[in-house]
Design an enzyme around this catalytic site. Structure first.
Site, PDB file in Angstrom:
ATOM      1  N   TYR A 107      21.682   4.313 -31.405  1.00  0.00           N
ATOM      2  CA  TYR A 107      21.892   3.715 -30.076  1.00  0.00           C
ATOM      3  C   TYR A 107      22.305   4.785 -29.082  1.00  0.00           C
ATOM      4  O   TYR A 107      21.900   4.761 -27.920  1.00  0.00           O
ATOM      5  CB  TYR A 107      22.974   2.628 -30.139  1.00  0.00           C
ATOM      6  CG  TYR A 107      23.078   1.881 -28.836  1.00  0.00           C
ATOM      7  CD1 TYR A 107      22.284   0.764 -28.587  1.00  0.00           C
ATOM      8  CD2 TYR A 107      23.929   2.314 -27.818  1.00  0.00           C
ATOM      9  CE1 TYR A 107      22.346   0.100 -27.371  1.00  0.00           C
ATOM     10  CE2 TYR A 107      23.998   1.658 -26.608  1.00  0.00           C
ATOM     11  CZ  TYR A 107      23.199   0.551 -26.386  1.00  0.00           C
ATOM     12  OH  TYR A 107      23.251  -0.097 -25.177  1.00  0.00           O
ATOM     13  N   PHE A 167       2.845   4.283  -2.545  1.00  0.00           N
ATOM     14  CA  PHE A 167       2.382   3.703  -3.799  1.00  0.00           C
ATOM     15  C   PHE A 167       3.069   2.344  -3.928  1.00  0.00           C
ATOM     16  O   PHE A 167       4.201   2.171  -3.486  1.00  0.00           O
ATOM     17  CB  PHE A 167       2.665   4.595  -5.020  1.00  0.00           C
ATOM     18  CG  PHE A 167       2.070   3.955  -6.252  1.00  0.00           C
ATOM     19  CD1 PHE A 167       0.696   3.918  -6.418  1.00  0.00           C
ATOM     20  CD2 PHE A 167       2.867   3.308  -7.193  1.00  0.00           C
ATOM     21  CE1 PHE A 167       0.129   3.254  -7.504  1.00  0.00           C
ATOM     22  CE2 PHE A 167       2.296   2.651  -8.278  1.00  0.00           C
ATOM     23  CZ  PHE A 167       0.921   2.609  -8.439  1.00  0.00           C
ATOM     24  N   THR A 168       2.371   1.404  -4.551  1.00  0.00           N
ATOM     25  CA  THR A 168       2.809  -0.005  -4.552  1.00  0.00           C
ATOM     26  C   THR A 168       4.261  -0.182  -5.025  1.00  0.00           C
ATOM     27  O   THR A 168       5.102  -0.706  -4.288  1.00  0.00           O
ATOM     28  CB  THR A 168       1.867  -0.823  -5.452  1.00  0.00           C
ATOM     29  OG1 THR A 168       1.782  -0.186  -6.729  1.00  0.00           O
ATOM     30  CG2 THR A 168       0.466  -0.912  -4.848  1.00  0.00           C
ATOM     31  N   ASP A 193       7.276  12.455  -6.647  1.00  0.00           N
ATOM     32  CA  ASP A 193       6.730  11.513  -7.627  1.00  0.00           C
ATOM     33  C   ASP A 193       5.847  12.375  -8.522  1.00  0.00           C
ATOM     34  O   ASP A 193       4.732  12.748  -8.167  1.00  0.00           O
ATOM     35  CB  ASP A 193       5.922  10.397  -6.948  1.00  0.00           C
ATOM     36  CG  ASP A 193       5.383   9.400  -7.982  1.00  0.00           C
ATOM     37  OD1 ASP A 193       5.252   9.783  -9.168  1.00  0.00           O
ATOM     38  OD2 ASP A 193       5.075   8.264  -7.608  1.00  0.00           O
ATOM     39  N   LYS A 235       1.134   8.700 -17.540  1.00  0.00           N
ATOM     40  CA  LYS A 235      -0.075   9.351 -17.014  1.00  0.00           C
ATOM     41  C   LYS A 235      -0.141  10.781 -17.566  1.00  0.00           C
ATOM     42  O   LYS A 235      -0.531  10.983 -18.704  1.00  0.00           O
ATOM     43  CB  LYS A 235      -0.077   9.324 -15.484  1.00  0.00           C
ATOM     44  CG  LYS A 235      -0.392   7.961 -14.868  1.00  0.00           C
ATOM     45  CD  LYS A 235       0.761   7.019 -14.861  1.00  0.00           C
ATOM     46  CE  LYS A 235       0.576   5.846 -13.926  1.00  0.00           C
ATOM     47  NZ  LYS A 235       1.678   4.879 -14.030  1.00  0.00           N
ATOM     48  N   ARG A 287      -8.135  -1.256  -5.011  1.00  0.00           N
ATOM     49  CA  ARG A 287      -7.079  -0.518  -4.326  1.00  0.00           C
ATOM     50  C   ARG A 287      -7.374  -0.582  -2.844  1.00  0.00           C
ATOM     51  O   ARG A 287      -7.938   0.318  -2.251  1.00  0.00           O
ATOM     52  CB  ARG A 287      -7.011   0.953  -4.773  1.00  0.00           C
ATOM     53  CG  ARG A 287      -6.543   1.172  -6.189  1.00  0.00           C
ATOM     54  CD  ARG A 287      -5.051   1.272  -6.401  1.00  0.00           C
ATOM     55  NE  ARG A 287      -4.313   0.038  -6.539  1.00  0.00           N
ATOM     56  CZ  ARG A 287      -3.203  -0.086  -7.288  1.00  0.00           C
ATOM     57  NH1 ARG A 287      -2.755   0.929  -7.980  1.00  0.00           N
ATOM     58  NH2 ARG A 287      -2.533  -1.214  -7.327  1.00  0.00           N
ATOM     59  N   PHE A 289      -1.357  -7.855  -6.193  1.00  0.00           N
ATOM     60  CA  PHE A 289      -2.622  -7.466  -6.831  1.00  0.00           C
ATOM     61  C   PHE A 289      -2.620  -7.706  -8.334  1.00  0.00           C
ATOM     62  O   PHE A 289      -3.669  -7.907  -8.937  1.00  0.00           O
ATOM     63  CB  PHE A 289      -2.946  -5.986  -6.539  1.00  0.00           C
ATOM     64  CG  PHE A 289      -1.864  -5.037  -6.973  1.00  0.00           C
ATOM     65  CD1 PHE A 289      -0.782  -4.775  -6.148  1.00  0.00           C
ATOM     66  CD2 PHE A 289      -1.927  -4.409  -8.201  1.00  0.00           C
ATOM     67  CE1 PHE A 289       0.225  -3.914  -6.560  1.00  0.00           C
ATOM     68  CE2 PHE A 289      -0.925  -3.545  -8.622  1.00  0.00           C
ATOM     69  CZ  PHE A 289       0.158  -3.301  -7.794  1.00  0.00           C
TER      70      PHE A 289
HETATM   71  O1  PLI Z   1       3.590   2.044 -13.940  1.00  0.00           O
HETATM   72  P1  PLI Z   1       4.898   2.812 -13.940  1.00  0.00           P
HETATM   73  O2  PLI Z   1       6.058   1.934 -13.650  1.00  0.00           O
HETATM   74  O3  PLI Z   1       5.116   3.627 -15.144  1.00  0.00           O
HETATM   75  O4  PLI Z   1       4.807   3.886 -12.745  1.00  0.00           O
HETATM   76  C1  PLI Z   1       4.732   3.515 -11.416  1.00  0.00           C
HETATM   77  C2  PLI Z   1       3.953   4.536 -10.641  1.00  0.00           C
HETATM   78  C3  PLI Z   1       4.627   5.387  -9.819  1.00  0.00           C
HETATM   79  N1  PLI Z   1       3.953   6.322  -9.093  1.00  0.00           N
HETATM   80  C4  PLI Z   1       2.616   6.446  -9.165  1.00  0.00           C
HETATM   81  C5  PLI Z   1       1.947   7.482  -8.350  1.00  0.00           C
HETATM   82  C6  PLI Z   1       1.880   5.616  -9.983  1.00  0.00           C
HETATM   83  O5  PLI Z   1       0.555   5.778 -10.061  1.00  0.00           O
HETATM   84  C7  PLI Z   1       2.553   4.613 -10.756  1.00  0.00           C
HETATM   85  C8  PLI Z   1       1.856   3.697 -11.563  1.00  0.00           C
HETATM   86  N2  PLI Z   1       0.555   3.634 -11.513  1.00  0.00           N
HETATM   87  C9  PLI Z   1      -0.262   2.776 -12.147  1.00  0.00           C
HETATM   88  C10 PLI Z   1       0.234   1.710 -13.055  1.00  0.00           C
HETATM   89  C11 PLI Z   1      -1.674   2.925 -11.918  1.00  0.00           C
HETATM   90  O6  PLI Z   1      -2.467   2.193 -12.528  1.00  0.00           O
HETATM   91  O7  PLI Z   1      -2.035   3.791 -11.107  1.00  0.00           O
END
Ligand code: PLI
Length: 465
Positions: free
Chosen positions: A78, A130-131, A221, A264, A388, A455
């Protein structure tokens, strides 16, 4: 500028395949039924209804044998897991920040950062929204202000650094609201919503000087910043002989901290982190993470996930990996471009973005052309893309109106190390088939709209007539 020949000549994958995942093939009738059931929203399809899944590059990477082996090293204590310390070491070595707080994914880190740094009434400039990032800014009482260069909003512009900050726009904001009301600038590497477009090192140096003068933090970011580093190496004078690893460190060195979706660049299926150099901010994040994610040595992750992330970070800066990853995106993009399909230029790193306005000029933006096009691409061959545009942009919280972004795009997002060149051929053939019959494609109306990040869950139906 990029030399596409250089990008493509050497992009053969620096790995071979050990395990395969079998794909599902569907009939057109099955896909029509699935689309109806999903309310014409590709997010609501079941994955077994999809043949080639280009919804996102988030959490969809194939992990390497070393990452799978790393999972077996999971120390599921933990508190004080060994994997946490290995992750700290990997982040310090590659991103250079002093302090790290793991989170379950990127938005967990955004939540911490927004709550810590934003006071109600603040303004947060950024190189395009970003969203999830903007939503967390708004939930903390802040207001996002777009300070990206104008070229970023023009799909056909071939400007090589469309992710650059326009310092005149930033200066204007400082003189309008005062630097005291700007806690930080949110700087995204390889700007997702602009088409996966990088900022240049020169622009970051200029931004750094400006922000130091006005005492404004630069929060990166870092989600796709290794890919940004690769573009700097390829495109920017003076950086061609530096490694991706060196360039990434230099970027981080010019910023004060970051949020990261490790799903990513870092090649894991789950994970993220917040990192910074200020002890004061770190202590706040370390405390707040306990409320939302878990103890500060796991932040919502299993120990094994942190170990896979530590290894994924090391693999992500390999030159051959980036050359193959981005080379594959170029391979698909160049096929579409040469056949006359309107796409965002220059080709970005993680996806091909189809310009849905130019593809479907007969549709009004309130008929959701990108949403309609993504649905058609799925119907044609089971290929799942993502909208998008108008739907993703949501409504202005003040006026309640649709935001009507300049970019109305369909994103064909390439998971890392997952599909082959032959899959890319099938994708291109499918898009060309849809392009041929584009005048028949009808717009959509929204019949269900959730309050946040609509979305993901909104439902649509075709407009009659
Ligand atoms: O999906 P998360 O919570 O791990 O990350 C959010 C996020 C933050 N910044 C940027 C630039 C992103 O592209 C992002 C998430 N992007 C997704 C899920 C996408 O499909 O692009």
């Amino acid at each position: 500028m990029t030399n596409p020949a250089r990008v493509r000549r050497s992009w053969a994958e620096p790995y071979k395949i050990k395990t395969v995942e079998l794909l599902h093939m569907t009939t057109r009738e099955e896909r029509e039924a699935a689309l109806l059931e999903a309310g014409y929203n590709t997010f609501l399809l079941r994955s077994r209804e999809v043949y080639i899944d280009l919804l996102t590059d988030s959490g969809t990477s194939a992990m390497s044998d070393r990452q799978w082996a790393a999972l077996m090293l999971g120390d599921e204590a933990y508190s004080g897991s060994e994997n946490f310390y290995n992750l700290v070491e990997s982040v310090q070595e590659h991103y250079g920040y002093k302090y790290l707080v793991p989170t379950h994914q990127g938005r967990g880190a955004e939540n911490l950062m927004s709550q810590i740094l934003i006071r109600p009434g603040d303004f947060i400039p950024g190189n395009m929204y970003f969203t999830t990032t903007r939503l967390h800014q708004e939930l903390s009482g802040g207001q996002f202000v777009d300070v990206i260069v104008d070229e970023a909003h023009v799909p056909g512009s071939t400007f090589p650094f469309k992710g650059n900050v326009d310092l005149r726009k930033l200066e204007q904001l400082v003189s309008d609201v005062g630097a005291d009301h700007i806690p930080y600038i949110s700087l995204e590497g390889n700007v997702n919503m602009a088409g996966g477009q990088p900022f240049s090192m020169q622009n970051l140096h200029d931004l750094h000087a400006f922000c130091r003068k006005h005492d404004i933090l630069i929060m990166l970011d870092a989600t796709r910043t290794v890919e940004n580093a690769w573009f700097i190496q390829q495109r920017e004078e003076g950086w061609g002989d530096k490694s991706v690893k060196q360039i990434l460190l230099e970027i981080c060195n010019l910023t004060d901290g970051c949020t990261m979706s490790a799903k990513k660049d870092s090649l894991v299926n789950i994970g993220g982190f917040f990192a910074c150099n200020s002890e004061e901010i770190y202590l706040k994040a370390q405390n707040l993470v306990v409320v939302y994610e878990g103890l500060h040595t796991y932040g919502g992750l299993a120990g094994r996930d942190m170990e896979a992330m530590a290894q994924g970070i090391r693999e992500s800066v390999e030159e051959a990996h980036q050359a193959a990853r981005i080379g594959q995106v170029y391979y698909l993009g160049e096929m579409l471009e040469s056949a006359g399909v309107p796409i965002v230029k220059p080709i970005g790193a993680h996806a091909i973005f189809i310009d849905a306005r130019a593809f479907l000029p007969h549709l009004d933006q309130d008929q959701y052309p990108a949403q309609a096009l993504a649905a058609e691409i799925y119907k044609e061959a089971g290929i799942r893309a993502m909208e998008r545009g108008n739907v993703s942009a949501g409504r202005d919280p003040e006026t309640g109106e649709n935001r009507h972004p300049k970019l109305e795009l369909v994103r064909l997002t390439l998971p890392r190390r997952v599909y082959t060149q032959a899959h890319m051929d099938v994708v291109a053939e499918t898009i060309l088939d849809v392009f041929e019959r584009r005048t028949e494609i009808r717009g959509l109306e929204m019949i269900y709209e959730p309050e946040y990040l609509r979305f993901f869950q909104a439902r649509f139906q075709p407009i009659e007539g």
